[in-house]
Design an enzyme around this catalytic site. Sequence first.
Site, mmCIF file in Angstrom:
data_model
loop_
_atom_site.group_PDB
_atom_site.id
_atom_site.type_symbol
_atom_site.label_atom_id
_atom_site.label_comp_id
_atom_site.label_asym_id
_atom_site.label_seq_id
_atom_site.Cartn_x
_atom_site.Cartn_y
_atom_site.Cartn_z
ATOM 1 N N LYS A 1 0.931 -1.168 0.060
ATOM 2 C CA LYS A 1 -0.005 0.176 0.007
ATOM 3 C C LYS A 1 1.018 1.329 0.066
ATOM 4 O O LYS A 1 1.786 1.359 0.969
ATOM 5 C CB LYS A 1 -0.782 -0.138 1.125
ATOM 6 C CG LYS A 1 -2.178 0.707 1.092
ATOM 7 C CD LYS A 1 -2.988 0.103 2.453
ATOM 8 C CE LYS A 1 -4.185 1.230 2.306
ATOM 9 N NZ LYS A 1 -5.047 0.758 3.932
HETATM 10 O O1 G3P Z 1 -8.685 1.822 4.681
HETATM 11 C C1 G3P Z 1 -8.713 2.857 5.004
HETATM 12 C C2 G3P Z 1 -9.725 3.167 6.076
HETATM 13 O O2 G3P Z 1 -8.980 2.372 7.171
HETATM 14 C C3 G3P Z 1 -9.724 4.537 6.777
HETATM 15 O O3 G3P Z 1 -10.619 4.542 7.480
HETATM 16 O O4 G3P Z 1 -12.405 5.428 9.100
HETATM 17 O O5 G3P Z 1 -9.860 5.555 9.212
HETATM 18 O O6 G3P Z 1 -11.390 6.657 7.849
HETATM 19 P P1 G3P Z 1 -11.297 5.734 8.564
#
Ligand code: G3P
Length: 217
Positions: A83
């Site tokens: 990633k």
């Molecule tokens: O895969 C990316 C994701 O983990 C981000 O999620 O909820 O931290 O914006 P969030």
Amino acid sequence: MKFFVDTADVDAIKELNDLGMVDGVTTNPSLILKAGRDITEVTREICELVDGPVSAEVVAEKAEDMIREGKILAKIADNIAVKVPLTWDGLKACRALSDEGHMVNVTLCFSPAQAILAAKAGATFISPFIGRLDDIHLDGIDLIADIREIYDNYGYETQILAASIRTVNHIIEVGKIGTDVITAPPAVIKSMVKHVLTDKGLEQFNADWAKTGQKIG
Ligand code: G3P
């Protein structure tokens, strides 16, 4: 729709994987912190558990350092997707790692323009973040629709991996648009089962069954 689980919590992955609901896993530095585990150790454990792609994120900022870290991460298992962030250096790393045959997930995508560049750089997955756009009152679902339309117009093979999913509704909306993959926290995936009428119906069936005085078996 492919389901990736957005966590580095091995027990949570195992529970969903045992039901055949895990097509892959995504992690990031924040999720590694939350798991409180060594990145190599926990990533290896996840890769042994899950057949599909397991995203492990580089933390360097310069392309050459990202490439070096990406190669180290890719050695953990054959199903690692490296990633990289959606920066110019991240795109350079994407091209280099992809040319060497590695799966690459380009993350932190917030615009269709960025998604086009990732596809051109050979990304296996593009990760547009829905929830974080919603957080600043922009429409994360629209972003998925725009990328779907553009990728289909040109036959780009990069898979749309809808990320930063916070609600069941996010999953339904991106499913209607035709995202290739969603990645969501285990709790959001498990909450898809809930419906008030299911609970109500079950309550009624149980009450009526008790009145029959019968037993099965
Ligand atoms: O895969 C990316 C994701 O983990 C981000 O999620 O909820 O931290 O914006 P969030």
